[in-house]
Scaffold this active site. Structure first.
Site, PDB file in Angstrom:
ATOM      1  N   ASP A  60       2.955  10.492  -0.681  1.00 39.79           N
ATOM      2  CA  ASP A  60       4.004   9.601  -1.079  1.00 39.79           C
ATOM      3  C   ASP A  60       3.390   8.496  -1.725  1.00 39.79           C
ATOM      4  OD1 ASP A  60       6.734   9.008  -1.240  1.00 39.79           O
ATOM      5  OD2 ASP A  60       6.459   7.956   0.743  1.00 39.79           O
ATOM      6  N   LYS A  96       8.781   3.677  -4.570  1.00 41.43           N
ATOM      7  CA  LYS A  96       8.262   5.029  -3.977  1.00 41.43           C
ATOM      8  C   LYS A  96       8.588   6.021  -5.112  1.00 41.43           C
ATOM      9  CE  LYS A  96       7.546   3.977   0.213  1.00 41.43           C
ATOM     10  NZ  LYS A  96       6.291   4.359   0.934  1.00 41.43           N
ATOM     11  N   GLU A 154      -2.863  -0.008   4.972  1.00 39.57           N
ATOM     12  CA  GLU A 154      -3.673  -0.206   6.391  1.00 39.57           C
ATOM     13  C   GLU A 154      -5.090  -0.346   6.184  1.00 39.57           C
ATOM     14  OE1 GLU A 154      -0.898   3.127   7.278  1.00 39.57           O
ATOM     15  OE2 GLU A 154      -1.307   2.663   9.277  1.00 39.57           O
ATOM     16  N   ASP A 189      12.222  10.963   3.670  1.00 39.94           N
ATOM     17  CA  ASP A 189      10.853  10.576   4.085  1.00 39.94           C
ATOM     18  C   ASP A 189      11.030   9.982   5.550  1.00 39.94           C
ATOM     19  OD1 ASP A 189       8.114  10.342   3.931  1.00 39.94           O
ATOM     20  OD2 ASP A 189       8.289   8.465   2.747  1.00 39.94           O
ATOM     21  N   GLU A 229       0.298   7.566   0.511  1.00 34.70           N
ATOM     22  CA  GLU A 229       0.736   7.692   2.014  1.00 34.70           C
ATOM     23  C   GLU A 229       0.359   9.169   2.251  1.00 34.70           C
ATOM     24  OE1 GLU A 229       4.637   6.147   2.604  1.00 34.70           O
ATOM     25  OE2 GLU A 229       3.847   4.415   2.834  1.00 34.70           O
ATOM     26  N   ARG A 236       3.260  -1.112  -3.535  1.00 34.30           N
ATOM     27  CA  ARG A 236       3.399  -1.979  -2.412  1.00 34.30           C
ATOM     28  C   ARG A 236       4.169  -3.369  -3.040  1.00 34.30           C
ATOM     29  NH1 ARG A 236       3.710   1.669   1.667  1.00 34.30           N
ATOM     30  NH2 ARG A 236       1.605   2.692   1.795  1.00 34.30           N
ATOM     31  N   GLU A 279       0.885  12.322   4.079  1.00 37.20           N
ATOM     32  CA  GLU A 279       1.836  12.753   5.006  1.00 37.20           C
ATOM     33  C   GLU A 279       1.881  14.337   4.851  1.00 37.20           C
ATOM     34  OE1 GLU A 279       5.452  11.246   4.068  1.00 37.20           O
ATOM     35  OE2 GLU A 279       4.919   9.406   3.505  1.00 37.20           O
ATOM     36  N   GLN A 291       7.846  -2.562  -3.865  1.00 33.72           N
ATOM     37  CA  GLN A 291       8.515  -2.232  -2.654  1.00 33.72           C
ATOM     38  C   GLN A 291       8.751  -3.249  -1.904  1.00 33.72           C
ATOM     39  OE1 GLN A 291       6.111   0.236   0.030  1.00 33.72           O
ATOM     40  NE2 GLN A 291       7.661   0.540   1.683  1.00 33.72           N
ATOM     41  N   THR A 336       5.753  11.578  -6.179  1.00 34.80           N
ATOM     42  CA  THR A 336       5.645  12.242  -4.884  1.00 34.80           C
ATOM     43  C   THR A 336       4.933  13.472  -5.090  1.00 34.80           C
ATOM     44  OG1 THR A 336       7.434  11.146  -3.825  1.00 34.80           O
ATOM     45  CG2 THR A 336       6.605  12.846  -2.630  1.00 34.80           C
ATOM     46  N   HIS A 351       1.082   3.936  12.362  1.00 30.75           N
ATOM     47  CA  HIS A 351       1.584   3.240  11.039  1.00 30.75           C
ATOM     48  C   HIS A 351       2.750   2.201  11.060  1.00 30.75           C
ATOM     49  CE1 HIS A 351       2.332   3.130   6.782  1.00 30.75           C
ATOM     50  NE2 HIS A 351       3.909   3.611   7.272  1.00 30.75           N
TER      51      HIS A 351
END
Lengths: 399, 399
Positions: free
Chosen positions: A225, A245, A350, A118, A191, A229, A193, A232, A249, A125
């Site tokens: 993904d 993570k 975000e 990844d 996420e 948080r 992606e 992480q 996925t 971002h």
């Protein structure tokens, strides 16, 4: 381009200039390779056998890997062959019996994933995350503009679109907590992606140049993904994200072949400083792909892939510059796609600015039962638009 | 224990209380499963077929994965069966024709690696690295004593002992440099580790407890996690090591089954603070394994595995606490094994203290042509010692 004779396909997002590959099954039959046209799946194996194609056996497999391993020339030849079948009325009697309505099939994980990498290739971002986590420091770390930052993820937990995502449990510690605690993640995130799937392998010790991108990459998938948080944030120093993570996925059922995106290449927004030569040769380019992030039926963001800083070819060249080999089935992803505007951010982290600015009427992170769907469209080679594989998933309560 | 009738094996490091599994071939034949006894390899397939073992087909495969997938009970039954064959004189006529001298075979990568995870479980190693890289800060980061820090590595570049390791090229920037530069790594290093290979899978969304370790882990390999410190130092924030590691990881030809280490379990040195319950249940234990690091024929370090802070069972429980599933062939490694003494450090980074204190008559990092061999021994169940698989590799100049 000649129109397709397949009813309902001409002018749709799955017209004959798209033709993504996938793996499907009907009833109790073994999964095998299919191609999507309109809202139908072409069962390729019997048609290829009838036409005595050399490679007809690859369509009887339960993943695209054997097909992808055949390489670029075979991929292109098959595309020409399929286009002929689906546009030439004289082929209709042969082909039509092998078109199956999407509603009658089960779609599967299309690729047996070898290694999953990844990246972190969006300037917006990376800048947003830097501002959220390190408000008093430079948003971008010193290496970010010199190389596409990336890391390895867990290949064994890559799942097909539609698979439920169990809320992960784990260890976390907010800066205000005295001690870490254990429990279900309270900051579960997405996420948005794009994923790139490798077809042709490379030799350990060799490098894959930027210019060789299309010799190795078979096609593209939609990719979410999923990220916890809180887990992480506590675990990631100094060796990077791991359990935040690795629980899941999600990738799309459909793999869009590189050739379907011939009209989608655009210049990158610009790179300053100029990257080292191994990242520059051959003219790296971006992709004009629009993404929609839908939460429970409402579009909450529209990240533009064309805003990405690092090109997919640069990611691949960087991944292999140390001699790391590629295998058929390797998957590398762009990292979260975020544009410069607030409604172009590709993660809830975000969109809610670290949870401090609720969006969409009060949302911050994911709740149990939430369904997130990522949709992707791009300019097709026939002047209209094509859809890449969408990827969806619903959050299941922690076990 | 009854002595083995195999000549030269009794009292050796590969006596009948060891019996590691591997994959070998002779001449142009397909690789298949073998068991080491003394300096011989037992070609298991024909013996298992003659004795009509249910699972005889797993010995004809070119990796141990199908055997490992059979699970703990089958592994234990096979060990009892093999021990009988090799100690009972009446079996000699059946077995002896299928014992092949090691010198007559080629050994292969024993496992088809699914996902590869590398931990950071040595307190002395993590403290040394912290002191070298962050001399003005706390040696250990805040999370280190609360969880076994780990990350995913590249499964596709795991190679068998004896494979040449091409010096990686890449991007690096010393703090004193104005700009990053490109070229062969100038700080190529080893990491002396132990690897654990998963046999029985788990279900995505479930957790594997500390107490279930032996239900999932098949056995152990020697492991050298080659590292390019200059590349790693520039790339690793914020997503962890990537190209500094992904060029090659070497593992031993032999996989020592868990049962051969029954006499090697010891208490951990101690954990403070007490870990969260998911890491504590079932009494985590350490392993009394001695390691030798040999550089070009000279032993330069003797890292003691018994000094490791986190147990292998804790690593596995942590790896799966978020619901990440296990697959047959998953490999997880301990991270560099370093003891508290200078001559117990498991990397050149530590042995040379970041390159500032040359060792072994002026060495800092690896030079082209250097050969590093890691050797491992442990108490055997018969009162003597057994050898785990050694792992060796020679540095090849950059391409």
């Amino acid at each position: 381009m000649t129109d397709t004779w397949v009813e309902g396909a001409a002018g749709s997002l799955f017209d004959v200039d798209n033709l993504p590959w996938g793996v499907f099954s009907r009833g109790g039959e073994d999964p095998r390779v299919g191609v999507r046209i309109g809202d139908l799946v072409l069962d390729v194996a019997p048609v290829a056998a009838a036409e005595m194609l050399d490679v007809h056996h690859v369509f009887e497999e339960r993943s695209l890997n054997p097909l992808m391993a055949e390489g670029r020339q075979v991929r292109a030849s098959l595309r020409t062959w399929l286009t002929g079948l689906l546009t030439d009325e004289t082929e209709r009697d042969l082909v039509e019996p092998h078109l199956v309505p999407l509603a009658d099939v089960t779609l599967h994980l299309p690729v047996e994933v070898a290694d999953y990498v990844d990246f972190y290739a969006s300037l917006d971002h990376a800048s947003n995350v830097g501002r959220i986590f390190r408000p008093d420091a430079e948003a971008l770390l010193p290496n970010w503009r010199h190389l596409p930052v990336g890391y390895h993820g867990r290949a064994g937990t890559v799942v097909a679109s539609g698979t439920g995502v169990v809320r992960p449990q784990g260890q976390r510690k907010a800066p205000s907590d005295q001690q870490p605690t254990y429990g279900p993640s309270t900051r579960l995130d997405i996420e948005a992606e794009l994923g790139f799937v490798v077809g042709s392998p490379s030799v350990q010790g060799d490098r894959v140049s930027v210019a060789s991108f299309a010799d190795h990459v078979f096609g593209l998938v939609g990719l979410n993904d999923w990220s916890a948080r809180d887990i992480q944030a506590w675990e990631y120093v100094p060796l990077g994200p791991f359990l935040g993570k690795s629980f899941a996925t999600s990738v799309s059922h459909w793999v869009t072949p590189l050739e379907a995106l011939d009209a989608a290449w655009v210049d990158l927004p610009g790179q300053d400083p100029t990257p080292l030569p191994y990242l520059a040769e051959g003219g790296p380019r971006g992709l004009d792909i629009d993404i929609e992030v839908e939460l429970n039926g409402t579009v909450v963001s529209r990240p533009p892939y064309r805003s990405m800083y690092w090109s997919p070819a640069q990611m691949l060249a960087h991944l292999t510059v140390n001699g790391a080999s590629l295998r058929t089935g390797d998957l590398f992803a762009s990292g979260t796609v975020s544009g410069p505007e607030r409604d172009q951010r590709g993660s809830f982290l975000e969109l809610s600015w670290g949870g401090s600015e609720p969006f969409d009427g009060g949302r911050t992170f994911l709740e149990d039962g939430d369904t997130v769907t990522l949709r992707y469209t791009a300019p097709g080679t026939a002047g209209g638009r094509i859809a890449l594989g969408e990827v969806t998933g619903t959050v299941v309560p922690a076990r």
